[in-house]
Design a protein around this motif. Structure first.
Motif, mmCIF file in Angstrom:
data_model
loop_
_atom_site.group_PDB
_atom_site.id
_atom_site.type_symbol
_atom_site.label_atom_id
_atom_site.label_comp_id
_atom_site.label_asym_id
_atom_site.label_seq_id
_atom_site.Cartn_x
_atom_site.Cartn_y
_atom_site.Cartn_z
ATOM 1 N N GLY A 286 0.765 -1.240 0.000
ATOM 2 C CA GLY A 286 0.000 0.000 0.000
ATOM 3 C C GLY A 286 0.791 1.282 0.000
ATOM 4 N N TYR A 287 2.081 1.250 -0.371
ATOM 5 C CA TYR A 287 2.868 2.470 -0.534
ATOM 6 C C TYR A 287 3.187 2.657 -2.022
ATOM 7 C CZ TYR A 287 3.535 2.668 4.511
ATOM 8 O OH TYR A 287 3.329 2.745 5.869
ATOM 9 N N GLU A 288 3.559 3.885 -2.377
ATOM 10 C CA GLU A 288 3.850 4.252 -3.766
ATOM 11 C C GLU A 288 2.629 4.040 -4.667
ATOM 12 O OE1 GLU A 288 7.576 3.209 -5.489
ATOM 13 O OE2 GLU A 288 8.670 3.336 -3.595
ATOM 14 N N VAL A 289 1.448 3.997 -4.077
ATOM 15 C CA VAL A 289 0.174 4.018 -4.798
ATOM 16 C C VAL A 289 -0.722 4.995 -4.054
ATOM 17 C CG1 VAL A 289 0.376 1.637 -5.594
ATOM 18 C CG2 VAL A 289 -0.805 2.113 -3.448
ATOM 19 N N LYS A 290 -1.760 5.472 -4.718
ATOM 20 C CA LYS A 290 -2.689 6.408 -4.085
ATOM 21 C C LYS A 290 -4.123 6.033 -4.416
ATOM 22 C CE LYS A 290 0.303 10.502 -3.793
ATOM 23 N NZ LYS A 290 0.452 11.938 -4.152
ATOM 24 N N LEU A 291 -4.967 6.049 -3.385
ATOM 25 C CA LEU A 291 -6.390 5.794 -3.541
ATOM 26 C C LEU A 291 -7.149 6.641 -2.527
ATOM 27 C CD1 LEU A 291 -6.357 1.887 -3.742
ATOM 28 C CD2 LEU A 291 -6.838 3.427 -5.638
ATOM 29 N N THR A 292 -8.363 7.043 -2.873
ATOM 30 C CA THR A 292 -9.213 7.733 -1.907
ATOM 31 C C THR A 292 -9.922 6.685 -1.053
ATOM 32 O OG1 THR A 292 -11.207 7.738 -3.277
ATOM 33 C CG2 THR A 292 -9.632 9.545 -3.614
ATOM 34 N N PRO A 293 -10.406 7.062 0.125
ATOM 35 C CA PRO A 293 -11.166 6.105 0.941
ATOM 36 C C PRO A 293 -12.357 5.506 0.201
ATOM 37 C CG PRO A 293 -10.529 7.986 2.280
ATOM 38 C CD PRO A 293 -10.132 8.317 0.868
ATOM 39 N N LEU A 294 -13.075 6.304 -0.600
ATOM 40 C CA LEU A 294 -14.228 5.781 -1.326
ATOM 41 C C LEU A 294 -13.795 4.774 -2.385
ATOM 42 C CD1 LEU A 294 -17.285 5.873 -1.670
ATOM 43 C CD2 LEU A 294 -16.980 7.725 -3.323
ATOM 44 N N GLN A 295 -12.643 5.002 -3.022
ATOM 45 C CA GLN A 295 -12.143 4.058 -4.022
ATOM 46 C C GLN A 295 -11.750 2.733 -3.372
ATOM 47 O OE1 GLN A 295 -9.081 6.580 -5.641
ATOM 48 N NE2 GLN A 295 -10.511 7.723 -6.940
ATOM 49 N N VAL A 296 -11.149 2.805 -2.184
ATOM 50 C CA VAL A 296 -10.813 1.577 -1.450
ATOM 51 C C VAL A 296 -12.090 0.832 -1.071
ATOM 52 C CG1 VAL A 296 -9.782 0.652 0.660
ATOM 53 C CG2 VAL A 296 -8.648 2.518 -0.555
ATOM 54 N N LEU A 297 -13.081 1.567 -0.573
ATOM 55 C CA LEU A 297 -14.335 0.937 -0.164
ATOM 56 C C LEU A 297 -15.036 0.283 -1.344
ATOM 57 C CD1 LEU A 297 -16.437 0.336 1.995
ATOM 58 C CD2 LEU A 297 -17.471 2.560 1.491
ATOM 59 N N ALA A 298 -15.037 0.936 -2.498
ATOM 60 C CA ALA A 298 -15.687 0.369 -3.677
ATOM 61 C C ALA A 298 -15.060 -0.970 -4.058
ATOM 62 C CB ALA A 298 -15.606 1.345 -4.850
ATOM 63 N N PHE A 299 -13.747 -1.098 -3.873
ATOM 64 C CA PHE A 299 -13.052 -2.357 -4.160
ATOM 65 C C PHE A 299 -13.478 -3.450 -3.177
ATOM 66 C CE2 PHE A 299 -9.157 -4.834 -2.956
ATOM 67 C CZ PHE A 299 -9.210 -5.735 -4.014
ATOM 68 N N TYR A 300 -13.503 -3.132 -1.885
ATOM 69 C CA TYR A 300 -13.918 -4.127 -0.894
ATOM 70 C C TYR A 300 -15.403 -4.451 -1.027
ATOM 71 C CZ TYR A 300 -9.555 -4.559 1.719
ATOM 72 O OH TYR A 300 -8.271 -4.853 2.107
ATOM 73 N N ASN A 301 -16.186 -3.477 -1.435
ATOM 74 C CA ASN A 301 -17.611 -3.729 -1.655
ATOM 75 C C ASN A 301 -17.804 -4.758 -2.766
ATOM 76 O OD1 ASN A 301 -20.448 -2.503 -0.918
ATOM 77 N ND2 ASN A 301 -20.453 -2.747 -3.135
ATOM 78 N N ALA A 302 -16.922 -4.720 -3.780
ATOM 79 C CA ALA A 302 -16.978 -5.709 -4.856
ATOM 80 C C ALA A 302 -16.665 -7.103 -4.327
ATOM 81 C CB ALA A 302 -16.009 -5.326 -5.972
ATOM 82 N N ILE A 303 -15.719 -7.196 -3.393
ATOM 83 C CA ILE A 303 -15.406 -8.493 -2.780
ATOM 84 C C ILE A 303 -16.635 -9.033 -2.069
ATOM 85 C CG2 ILE A 303 -13.981 -9.659 -1.051
ATOM 86 C CD1 ILE A 303 -11.793 -7.563 -1.631
ATOM 87 N N ALA A 304 -17.344 -8.161 -1.353
ATOM 88 C CA ALA A 304 -18.556 -8.569 -0.638
ATOM 89 C C ALA A 304 -19.692 -8.899 -1.596
ATOM 90 C CB ALA A 304 -18.985 -7.459 0.318
ATOM 91 N N ASN A 305 -19.702 -8.272 -2.776
ATOM 92 C CA ASN A 305 -20.806 -8.390 -3.740
ATOM 93 C C ASN A 305 -20.501 -9.456 -4.794
ATOM 94 O OD1 ASN A 305 -23.369 -7.584 -4.722
ATOM 95 N ND2 ASN A 305 -22.410 -6.263 -6.252
ATOM 96 N N ASN A 306 -19.897 -10.552 -4.356
ATOM 97 C CA ASN A 306 -19.579 -11.671 -5.252
ATOM 98 C C ASN A 306 -18.731 -11.243 -6.443
ATOM 99 O OD1 ASN A 306 -20.987 -13.690 -3.769
ATOM 100 N ND2 ASN A 306 -22.914 -12.894 -4.580
ATOM 101 N N GLY A 307 -17.861 -10.274 -6.227
ATOM 102 C CA GLY A 307 -16.911 -9.883 -7.257
ATOM 103 C C GLY A 307 -17.384 -8.805 -8.198
ATOM 104 N N GLN A 308 -18.632 -8.345 -8.077
ATOM 105 C CA GLN A 308 -19.168 -7.344 -8.998
ATOM 106 C C GLN A 308 -19.006 -5.940 -8.414
ATOM 107 O OE1 GLN A 308 -20.505 -7.488 -12.291
ATOM 108 N NE2 GLN A 308 -20.036 -5.337 -11.900
ATOM 109 N N ARG A 309 -18.263 -5.097 -9.131
ATOM 110 C CA ARG A 309 -18.096 -3.709 -8.701
ATOM 111 C C ARG A 309 -19.375 -2.927 -8.975
ATOM 112 N NH1 ARG A 309 -12.852 -1.438 -8.103
ATOM 113 N NH2 ARG A 309 -13.630 0.533 -8.893
ATOM 114 N N MET A 310 -19.737 -2.053 -8.030
ATOM 115 C CA MET A 310 -20.881 -1.159 -8.195
ATOM 116 C C MET A 310 -20.373 0.276 -8.127
ATOM 117 S SD MET A 310 -23.260 -3.405 -8.463
ATOM 118 C CE MET A 310 -24.659 -2.275 -8.521
ATOM 119 N N ARG A 311 -20.900 1.120 -9.013
ATOM 120 C CA ARG A 311 -20.545 2.530 -8.921
ATOM 121 C C ARG A 311 -21.253 3.123 -7.697
ATOM 122 N NH1 ARG A 311 -18.542 5.043 -13.038
ATOM 123 N NH2 ARG A 311 -19.768 3.896 -14.587
ATOM 124 N N PRO A 312 -20.521 3.788 -6.810
ATOM 125 C CA PRO A 312 -21.182 4.399 -5.650
ATOM 126 C C PRO A 312 -22.319 5.312 -6.087
ATOM 127 C CG PRO A 312 -18.807 4.449 -5.369
ATOM 128 C CD PRO A 312 -19.064 3.982 -6.773
#
Length: 701
Positions: free
Chosen positions: A423-449
């Motif tokens: 997690g260094y030398e990369v940049k993400l906003t908290p919402l972008q991180v959450l959207a990724f983990y939300n996809a993990i919870a959503n059976n792999g499907q990303r949802m636009r916030p």
């Protein structure tokens, strides 16, 4: 020349001159009438008629259940035309008026107000400002009863100028996300920030025109083109959840004397942002919303990035969760002239890949370096394949740019690969991180916030925004299942053991990252503590991220003690509400009583009698046709009265569709329905005055 001749000559001269003047007048009159007539007629109209713009009412921004988050409220500026007040009336009542103004505003004495009124009267002021403070309509009604003013505008001189003031009834809740208005060049106000800015065109409406004509010294409207009021925005924000999230975050910021923090709650299946809080420490010592860190603050996320790293290694077949790896006996990992050290100070030795992740060991950087050092682009491509290098495309302005370093970048070095894996030398906003983990919870499907569900105009649906899937699945089903088990292990056996509960299952990841400070880099010890995950893990309903920056080093800075407890508090309270909504039964919950809806008393009594269920409170609802139901410690059902009147919008939450439709349509409302089950939300606030034919939308779950 004789006297008579001179007189005749003079008279003749005068006659000629008069004839010439009369001719000139006649010529000019004809010229004005025939050749310049249109020009002067237009000027005449311009003097007698003025064209005014009539401002529309700005639309409201509402929570998901219709409660207002931002609304325009009329306030009035008070001025005075001293020239129209009769001298006798002024002399008799000026003392009383001065006393009333002094008591009402409380800023000056009676004598000061009297002096100001007398000065305005002496100078024949026609537009004198009585007080800088604007008053509400209820206050205005009281002011209209003051001496002199009660005579009306033409005799009392009171001038009332209405201005709309934008208010957020739920003070400081999601302030930056809701947004605010800024003054434009034409001195009007427009939205530029948050939802106010993103939906400015829908909210502002269309101005009308009022053409007024001067008649007997008074401007009288003769023609009006009505303005079109702005549309209402129905957001995804839940006020109750927002309150839970914001206060949980604030308490932890105060406890750890942190500089700032953000927390976001998202609905897994839809991507709906149910709550979003951003708090910054003020010079006064308190915390307020100052900047939308959740959306705009792209920074190094730290160990929460390890979930993406694990997907890359699992997808490429380099590891399995149960594989045993030897991380050595020191917990120190060397990469060129740099080292990474495990924060717990323990010697990892031989442990499984899953446990490497659970304890957040930096040994994961060693694994990535071993597998990808000769092909770093493969690892980077895996991260980009998760869309971590792309913006979310949300409607709100100011989303931070994500950054995933590539091997060809000028700043790429021999340590970039292992550093990126944690997690260094990369940049993400908290919402972008959450959207990724939300996809993990959503059976792999990303949802636009999603921040806005609907646009409505006077209750009528104008536009609806459906949940939006973004791209394909983030990884294979087998990898996803493995990762989900690993994330649950973090809470059951790893760095987030302190938030474990046997009531429901939590999955997530802690992250404690050093914050770089300008040219000094990481020399100054500042930390970002994060926890991101979802719950309940076996049937995910909500995902959540908590990020707290720069907690006091003396009070603690590890994510397990700083951010994880906030997640647990939010999850406990939200899960309790979800338990009631979805009827989920966990642990040792009593199943002996059915889930009851609120509704018609006679229907309940018939059903409970047939099921041989004891009912309490019959006497309390003897005079009521409609009742609320509750259980008494799981042993019997308690009936409570529910008051219904057709003059007010009924509260149909908790009712079935049949009863809800009966009540709402009997009240004269036009009803729209979505979902199935019991009513969970209604677009019109219960208890408000019913306007016949108004539209109300109810959502059932």
């Amino acid at each position: 020349m004789s006297m008579k001749g001179e007189i005749i000559w003079r008279i003749g001269l005068i006659y000629v001159l008069m004839t010439l003047i009369a001719g000139a007048i006649i010529f000019k009159t004809l010229h004005v009438q025939m050749w310049e007539g249109e020009k002067w007629r237009k000027k005449s109209v311009a003097v007698r008629i003025k064209d005014f713009e009539v401002a529309p009412n700005r639309g409201d921004i509402c929570a998901c259940d219709g409660r207002k988050l931002a609304s325009s409220v009329p306030y009035y500026e008070l001025r005075w035309d001293a020239s129209v007040v009769d001298s006798d009336l002024f002399g008799e009542k000026v003392d009383s008026l001065a006393l009333c103004l002094s008591r009402f505003f409380g800023d000056e004495s009676k004598a000061a107000y009297k002096k100001r009124l007398e000065m305005a009267r002496a100078r024949k002021k026609t537009y004198y400002l009585l007080n800088r403070r604007k008053v509400s309509f209820n206050e205005l009604k009281k002011i209209r009863t003051f001496p002199i003013f009660r005579k009306g505008r033409n005799r009392g001189g009171l001038i009332e100028e209405m201005n709309s003031v934008r208010l957020q009834p739920h003070v400081n809740l999601a302030t930056r996300t809701i947004g605010y208005l800024n003054e434009a060049e034409d001195r009007s106000f427009e939205g530029r920030v948050g939802l106010e800015g993103a939906f400015e065109n829908e909210l502002k409406g269309i101005p009308g025109r009022s053409i007024k004509q001067m008649m007997s010294g008074t401007w009288v409207p003769v023609t009006v083109e009505e303005p079109i009021d702005g549309n209402d925005i129905i957001t995804t924000i839940d006020i109750d959840y927002q309150d839970i999230v914001q206060h949980a975050l604030m308490r932890q910021l105060e406890k750890f004397d942190a500089d700032r923090g953000t927390a976001i709650l998202m609905e897994v299946e839809t991507g709906d942002v149910k709550a979003i809080a951003n708090l910054k420490r003020q010079s006064s010592g308190g915390y307020e919303e100052e900047f939308n860190y959740a959306i705009g603050d792209a920074g190094e996320p730290g160990s929460v990035m390890k979930a993406a790293t694990m997907i890359a290694m699992l997808e490429d077949g380099y590891v399995e969760p149960e594989d045993t790896v030897d991380l050595g006996g020191k917990g120190v990992y060397a990469f060129f002239d740099k080292t990474l050290t495990d924060s717990d100070g323990k010697k990892p030795g031989k442990i499984t890949v899953q446990h490497v992740f659970e304890i957040s060991s930096n040994g994961i950087a060693k694994l990535v370096n071993d597998f990808y050092k000769d092909k770093p682009e493969r690892f980077v491509n895996r991260l980009c394949g998760l869309d971590l290098d792309k913006k979310l495309g949300i409607p709100l302005k100011g989303e931070g740019d994500p950054y995933i370093k590539h091997p060809g970048d000028s700043t790429w070095s021999g340590i970039s690969l292992p550093w990126m894996s944690i997690g260094y030398e990369v940049k993400l906003t908290p919402l972008q991180v959450l959207a990724f983990y939300n996809a993990i919870a959503n059976n792999g499907q990303r949802m636009r916030p999603r921040f806005v569900k609907e646009i409505r105009h006077r209750g009528q649906l104008v536009e609806q925004f459906e949940p939006e899937e973004v791209g394909g699945r983030i990884c294979s089903r087998s990898t996803l299942k493995k990762l989900q088990r690993i994330l649950e292990g973090v809470v059951e056996n790893g760095t987030a053991r302190n938030i474990y509960t046997d009531k429901y299952r939590i999955a997530g990841k802690t992250g404690t990252a050093r914050i770089a400070t300008g040219k000094k880099g990481y020399q100054i010890r500042k930390y970002r503590a994060s926890f991101v995950g979802y719950f309940p893990a076996d049937h995910p309903l909500y995902s959540c991220i908590v990020v707290i920056d720069e907690p006091s080093l003396s009070k603690g800075y590890y994510a397990s003690s700083v951010s994880s407890p906030v997640f647990r508090e939010i999850a406990d309270k939200v899960y309790s509400a979800a338990y009631l909504q979805y009827g989920e039964v966990k642990g040792e919950a009593d199943k002996s009583l059915p889930v009851c809806k609120n509704g018609l008393k006679e229907d309940f009594l018939a059903v409970f009698d047939d099921l041989d269920i004891e009912v309490e409170g019959k006497a309390d609802v003897k005079q009521n046709d409609w009742v609320l139901t509750a259980s008494n410690e799981g042993e019997n059902v308690v009936l409570k009265p529910r008051r219904i009147t057709n003059s007010q919008v009924p509260n149909v939450k908790g009712m079935g569709l049949k009863d809800a439709l009966y009540l709402l349509e009997n009240a004269g409302l036009s009803v729209g329905v979505s979902g199935a089950g019991m009513v969970m939300s209604q677009s019109l606030q219960p208890g408000t005055e019913v306007r016949q034919g108004s539209y109300i939308h109810i959502e059932l779950r």
